[in-house]
Scaffold this motif. Sequence first.
Motif, mmCIF file in Angstrom:
data_model
loop_
_atom_site.group_PDB
_atom_site.id
_atom_site.type_symbol
_atom_site.label_atom_id
_atom_site.label_comp_id
_atom_site.label_asym_id
_atom_site.label_seq_id
_atom_site.Cartn_x
_atom_site.Cartn_y
_atom_site.Cartn_z
ATOM 1 N N ASP A 1 -11.776 28.842 73.148
ATOM 2 C CA ASP A 1 -12.408 29.107 71.853
ATOM 3 C C ASP A 1 -13.914 29.253 71.974
ATOM 4 O O ASP A 1 -14.528 30.097 71.339
ATOM 5 C CB ASP A 1 -12.126 27.948 70.877
ATOM 6 N N GLU A 2 -14.486 28.371 72.765
ATOM 7 C CA GLU A 2 -15.949 28.439 72.886
ATOM 8 C C GLU A 2 -16.355 28.078 74.311
ATOM 9 O O GLU A 2 -15.641 27.355 74.997
ATOM 10 C CB GLU A 2 -16.602 27.482 71.883
ATOM 11 N N PRO A 3 -17.503 28.586 74.725
ATOM 12 C CA PRO A 3 -17.948 28.281 76.088
ATOM 13 C C PRO A 3 -18.408 26.829 76.211
ATOM 14 O O PRO A 3 -18.661 26.168 75.205
ATOM 15 C CB PRO A 3 -19.125 29.234 76.310
ATOM 16 N N LEU A 4 -18.548 26.377 77.455
ATOM 17 C CA LEU A 4 -19.107 25.053 77.709
ATOM 18 C C LEU A 4 -20.567 25.058 77.249
ATOM 19 O O LEU A 4 -21.226 26.089 77.298
ATOM 20 C CB LEU A 4 -19.032 24.743 79.209
ATOM 21 N N PRO A 5 -21.060 23.919 76.812
ATOM 22 C CA PRO A 5 -22.445 23.887 76.322
ATOM 23 C C PRO A 5 -23.449 23.981 77.467
ATOM 24 O O PRO A 5 -23.100 23.812 78.630
ATOM 25 C CB PRO A 5 -22.536 22.517 75.648
#
Lengths: 603, 385
Positions: A286-290
């Motif tokens: 869903d979203e990249p690593l921070p």
Amino acid sequence: MSDYKQYIRNFSIIAHIDHGKSTLADRMIEMTGLVSHRDMREQYLDNMELERERGITIKLQTTRMVFKSKDGNEYIFNLIDTPGHVDFTYEVSRSLAACEGAVLVVDATQGVEAQTLANVYLAMDEDLEIMPVLNKIDLPSARPDEVREEIEEVIGVEASDAPLVSAKEGTGVDDLLEMIVKKIPAPSGDEKSPLKALIFDSYYDNYKGVVIYTRIFDGTVKEGDMIRLMNTDKKYEVTEVGVYAPGPVESKCLKAGEVGYICASIKRVADARVGDTITLDENPADEPLPGYKKVQSMVYCGIYPAEGEKYENVKDALEKLQVNDAAFHFEPETSTALGYGFRCGFLGLLHMEIIVERLEREFDLSVITTSPSVIYKVVKNDGTVEMVQNPSNLPDPMEIDHIEEPMVKADIMVPKEYVGSIMEICQERRGRMIHMEYITENRVNLHYDMPLNEVIYDFFDALKSKTRGYGSLDYEFSRYEPSKVVKLDILLNKDMVDAFSMIVHESKAYARGRFVCEKLKEIIPKHQFEVPIQASVGQKIIARETVRAYRKDVIAKCYGGDISRKKKLLEKQKEGKKRMRQFGTVEVPQEAFTAVLKYDDNK
Amino acid sequence: MTITSRENNIGLYVHIPFCLRKCRYCDFLSFECHDETALHQYTDALLREINTRYEEWPYRVVDTIYIGGGTPSILPAEDMSRIMKCILSNFTVAEGSEITIEANPATLDDRKLETYLESGINRISIGTQSFDNSILNLLGRVHDKNDALSAIRMAKKAGFKNVNVDMMFGIPGQTLKMWRDSLRQCVFLRPEHISLYSLQIEEGTQFHRLVENGTMEPTSERVDRIMYHDAIDMIENAGYHHYEISNGALPGFESRHNLKYWSYKEYLGLGPGASSFIGGHRFKNTSSVLEYLKFIKAGLPPVKPEDVEQYTQRDEMGIFVFTGLRKTSGFDIRDFEATFSREFFDVYDPMIITKLRGLIEMDGFVMKLTDKGIDVSNKVMAEFV
């Protein structure tokens, strides 16, 4: 089936330069039986000649080891290396993000240093388990109890059970390995979830293309998968996955919790940026690593082929270096004095020195580097903003409303007896102290707000020289701030030599002008005529020296028919002439360009 | 051809690497030695080298011999006599050859001088350097002004008709007046030959260390050049011929041996560290006395392979030019062309003349340094190597 992840430990070693990180890593590799002692090359992980020589790590290495613990189980240790210098803070933070723990190596004779502290904070930001180790315990000057206390006081981590090791002699390394099993948490993550893998380093291989070092957080990746780099949004097909042990060993797949490499026919390291997240194209996360950040060059300088060196050769070499170094970039530029060359951007001064040294050593090129410069923000009268990193490109002063310069937050850690002299050198360099804390009875951490321009010039040399090597420095960019900077030009025999131009603070112009003129006077050989050396700001001459005309260049005695000796002398003289650069009628030795940048203790 | 042409004659250089004491500015190959037995042993080795060298070059005629050092006069008289006998009985030494020995004033006595003359030595070069005791002391010389004066007188009285006096300038602390006074004294004695050396501060010497640590201030180039040109004027006014950068002689007394070095003539060096240019080769004996003795004992030529120069013809051309330029009369480019069978201006860009304008001049086919060129001769010479 029991969870494979409980037998994995991912960790980094953090340490100050010279505290023995690489030696300890070597010892661990040796003790886990990866490389026999016979094949051990000193400091296995530092594999660039330059790295070994300087005792620092530039490109990361990562190694998988198998450790048979006293508890009867075999553990996979993934040792993720971190680069060892302030210029590479972002890379360090990404390496740490790939770990669950960090082994903090502290020299038992020296104690905690600013750089160690900076890296510890980075590790804490990533929520790592920090496991202190006292090294160099074999030295008579080791003071483990004091240093333990210092670690607890300064860093706030429990150090009473910190293993005492001598990486050099191998003592205590066993205990350390057992401790890693006990204290560093096993990775979590789910191999069934969509793939999330962190790129923490990459390098270019002639046969495989870019090889990505990665930590898998979730999911699984294998040959044939279509991967997507989430921040750059590029797609590639995986051609190979594997682990480093310490040479590459191909494997079927990489699963959550594991560390390894991925090849996917990527052409440039710049396309697989450190910090980016790899996912599968079909079933993306869903979203990249921070934590992804695009690296920014902080320091610029011109690199020019030296006399007799071909432009094309320098260009080829720079291209090759760039392929492997996403933080380095360059573009062509011209200088009236030096002809065709390149403007190059670096993370910091050390990064710059490394690149220049590699050009000379690995590519056998002789180059001239101009004064390093930071990027100035020039706000013009019409409100437009120009970013200037080459002093020659500074707009006409009439068009400039004001100039802003980059500021950094600098942490300087020194034994207390040097506080006075450090305050002096910071003062001289327009530093503003934010605050100062005694981290132990004897050690002080000074926090300064300083112009980057002052840091890149000779600050590090001055710091080392004033503290006999005991001071350490860490800095990071904070902001742009309006500043009264001016362009300082150098004229040789009345002609401006653009390669010597630099942007300096108004208050420093006189001192710098004088310094450069004096240095050049020492370096420029005598000519048949007088050579005036002048420093100017705008039309105003602010410093002047003269190289007097020579009168004598003759060896009177030629001894016993030893013509060869005389011939060698003349050849040397001729050779010296070749290394000269001709500016109008004046010949300048190439070392002049670096000499004017050197810190002068006697100043 | 059965007669060896005079042009083809060689010079012999014999090195005696011993001194009573090492001077503070000296970087020549020399060692302190007070042990007569060692000097005898050295002489023995030298005799063996003379024998073997002669066997290598039996057909070459010698017409100059130069015994240099170190301090050759440190040898006991009988050793010097043995050396000369050995040379004369091996080599064919032409009638009227110039045979020079270097001598330190403190080591000379009547017996030695007589022995030298008897053994065939006909020229003596006296290492005076200065007639100022404070300067001699600073240099670390073992003699004083009176030793120097009496040495020159003794040599003349003994019968030497060709005497050279070495003089040195550009010494830290030496004033222009001190230099002029010393040189005036020298000219007054009217030696046949005067060498004028500008002090070079060489690495590895005491002087160098003193300059490095700031205790000693080297003479400024300006003063050095004033001293030089003053000296040249002074000796020329006294009738000396300034024939080489650092040398002047009464007409007819120019050093034939030294001129060989500057005229691309051949010479053979004997003793440790001695250089040779013979049969188209350049080589140098080992600089280590111990090694030298070992080589000789083993009956081998005392030359290590790395001390044989591998010069190309182009290298040799450079040598021809820069040695030729040391003579104030310069060199004839036709000689260059005859030696190398190449046109001078094919080898060197004719623009070089323009580039070095004011420093060299062409006089017909002769190329030479101007007065100004002499001061910066290295710069000029470097253009040709």
